[in-house]
Design a protein around this motif. Structure first.
Motif, mmCIF file in Angstrom:
data_model
loop_
_atom_site.group_PDB
_atom_site.id
_atom_site.type_symbol
_atom_site.label_atom_id
_atom_site.label_comp_id
_atom_site.label_asym_id
_atom_site.label_seq_id
_atom_site.Cartn_x
_atom_site.Cartn_y
_atom_site.Cartn_z
ATOM 1 N N GLY A 26 0.786 -1.228 0.000
ATOM 2 C CA GLY A 26 0.000 0.000 0.000
ATOM 3 C C GLY A 26 0.816 1.275 0.000
ATOM 4 N N ALA A 27 2.020 1.223 0.542
ATOM 5 C CA ALA A 27 2.861 2.418 0.596
ATOM 6 C C ALA A 27 3.200 2.932 -0.793
ATOM 7 C CB ALA A 27 4.137 2.120 1.375
ATOM 8 N N GLU A 28 3.148 2.047 -1.795
ATOM 9 C CA GLU A 28 3.473 2.468 -3.160
ATOM 10 C C GLU A 28 2.449 3.450 -3.741
ATOM 11 O OE1 GLU A 28 3.916 -1.048 -5.456
ATOM 12 O OE2 GLU A 28 5.690 -1.755 -4.356
ATOM 13 N N LEU A 29 1.264 3.519 -3.128
ATOM 14 C CA LEU A 29 0.249 4.450 -3.619
ATOM 15 C C LEU A 29 0.672 5.906 -3.407
ATOM 16 C CD1 LEU A 29 -3.116 2.824 -2.462
ATOM 17 C CD2 LEU A 29 -1.955 2.625 -4.663
ATOM 18 N N ASN A 30 1.635 6.136 -2.543
ATOM 19 C CA ASN A 30 2.094 7.495 -2.284
ATOM 20 C C ASN A 30 3.489 7.757 -2.848
ATOM 21 O OD1 ASN A 30 -0.195 8.498 -0.738
ATOM 22 N ND2 ASN A 30 0.431 7.054 0.854
ATOM 23 N N SER A 31 3.961 6.891 -3.722
ATOM 24 C CA SER A 31 5.267 7.092 -4.344
ATOM 25 C C SER A 31 5.160 8.093 -5.488
ATOM 26 C CB SER A 31 5.816 5.759 -4.867
ATOM 27 O OG SER A 31 4.961 5.235 -5.874
ATOM 28 N N ALA A 32 6.274 8.595 -5.933
ATOM 29 C CA ALA A 32 6.278 9.602 -6.986
ATOM 30 C C ALA A 32 5.773 9.052 -8.318
ATOM 31 C CB ALA A 32 7.700 10.165 -7.152
ATOM 32 N N VAL B 298 2.160 5.248 -12.870
ATOM 33 C CA VAL B 298 2.793 4.291 -13.780
ATOM 34 C C VAL B 298 2.895 2.924 -13.121
ATOM 35 C CG1 VAL B 298 4.905 3.740 -15.021
ATOM 36 C CG2 VAL B 298 4.078 6.101 -14.950
ATOM 37 N N ARG B 299 3.278 2.900 -11.847
ATOM 38 C CA ARG B 299 3.452 1.635 -11.134
ATOM 39 C C ARG B 299 2.116 0.891 -11.011
ATOM 40 N NH1 ARG B 299 7.314 -0.091 -7.380
ATOM 41 N NH2 ARG B 299 8.263 1.982 -7.416
ATOM 42 N N THR B 300 1.068 1.606 -10.615
ATOM 43 C CA THR B 300 -0.246 0.976 -10.447
ATOM 44 C C THR B 300 -0.789 0.462 -11.779
ATOM 45 O OG1 THR B 300 -0.733 2.456 -8.579
ATOM 46 C CG2 THR B 300 -2.592 1.326 -9.602
ATOM 47 N N PHE C 56 -7.500 0.116 -21.749
ATOM 48 C CA PHE C 56 -6.995 1.266 -22.493
ATOM 49 C C PHE C 56 -6.637 2.418 -21.548
ATOM 50 C CE2 PHE C 56 -9.927 -1.100 -25.184
ATOM 51 C CZ PHE C 56 -9.107 -1.388 -26.265
ATOM 52 N N ALA C 57 -7.388 2.531 -20.450
ATOM 53 C CA ALA C 57 -7.067 3.560 -19.455
ATOM 54 C C ALA C 57 -5.729 3.282 -18.794
ATOM 55 C CB ALA C 57 -8.171 3.623 -18.401
ATOM 56 N N LEU C 58 -5.382 2.021 -18.636
ATOM 57 C CA LEU C 58 -4.098 1.688 -18.016
ATOM 58 C C LEU C 58 -2.924 2.055 -18.906
ATOM 59 C CD1 LEU C 58 -4.919 -1.797 -16.443
ATOM 60 C CD2 LEU C 58 -4.918 0.443 -15.334
#
Length: 240
Positions: free
Chosen positions: A115-121, A125-127, A197-199
């Motif tokens: 979950g911490a990755e949701l606040n990464s810079a 792109v990651r999600t 397509f949104a991804l």
């Protein structure tokens, strides 16, 4: 009023509710809440500088996902669940609810661990990269939603009997409720077909369209499911 309801039930439709369990009430509320929360989380991800609290989303997706998996799986595997002439409900309600619940539980597990990755810079792109493989299944379920909608229109499904309060007032025009529910499945299907397509381009026009169709469908499913707690209880009382 009680004495008036008894003869109506005695002369009208009779249903053996032991042979026809129904819980698309809680399924509708949960599915509506789940769609709305997916839209909210997507908007937060796309809003620059917005801090996300992953623990809250773990709790929300876990609770809703468990509800949909438990009810949807039982409805999917118990064939037919509705033993008095409505076996198509297993496909229409059980399978989509089960699949959506699995999606939410998978998201719950991922957010619990990462979950911490949701606040990464680079969270957008990651999600998007993480969600791309599952988007194939989402796309397939979008096609399924269109199939369900087409069946609803062709065979005028979803129409309530006269014994059901409120919805039963439109029993003479079954195409109305068929169009209403089928239209909701179309909205969900549009969002599911656009999801892959949104991804690829999260900040394009596709993401807002998904937010609108899923947000509208989620709100209606939530409100309609809440209303069904009254209408379905009334139907049971009037047909016992």
């Amino acid at each position: 009023m009680i004495h008036h309801a008894i003869p109506l039930a005695a002369t009208g439709l009779k249903i053996d509710w032991v042979r026809m369990p129904t819980y698309n009430t809680i399924m509708s509320v949960a599915a509506g809440a789940g769609l709305l929360l997916v839209v909210v989380l997507g908007r937060q991800l796309l809003t620059s500088g917005r801090t996300i609290t992953p623990e809250g989303w773990v709790l929300a997706f876990g609770a809703i996902g468990f509800t949909l998996v438990a009810t949807g799986l039982h409805m999917t595997l118990t064939w037919p669940l509705a033993g008095q002439g409505f076996p198509f409900d297993n496909i229409i309600f059980g399978e989509p609810a089960f699949a959506f619940g699995v999606f939410l539980l998978a998201a719950c597990f991922y957010l619990w661990k990462r979950g911490a990755e949701l606040n990464s810079a680079d969270r957008i792109v990651r999600t998007a990269r993480v969600a791309r493989p599952i988007s194939v299944f989402v796309f397939g379920l979008g096609l399924a939603c269109f199939g369900i909608a087409a069946a609803g229109w062709k065979y005028t499904l979803f129409a309530a009997p006269p014994e059901e309060p409120i919805s039963g007032e439109f029993a003479k025009w079954p195409v109305l409720e068929a169009s209403f529910i089928s239209g909701l499945y179309v909205l969900v299907g549009i969002g599911a077909l656009l999801f892959p397509f949104a991804l690829r381009r999260p900040r394009s026009w596709v993401s807002p369209v998904i937010g609108v169709v899923w947000g509208l469908a989620g709100l209606v499913f939530l409100l309609f499911g809440g209303l069904n707690y009254f209408t379905h209880i009334g139907l049971i009382i009037n047909t016992m």
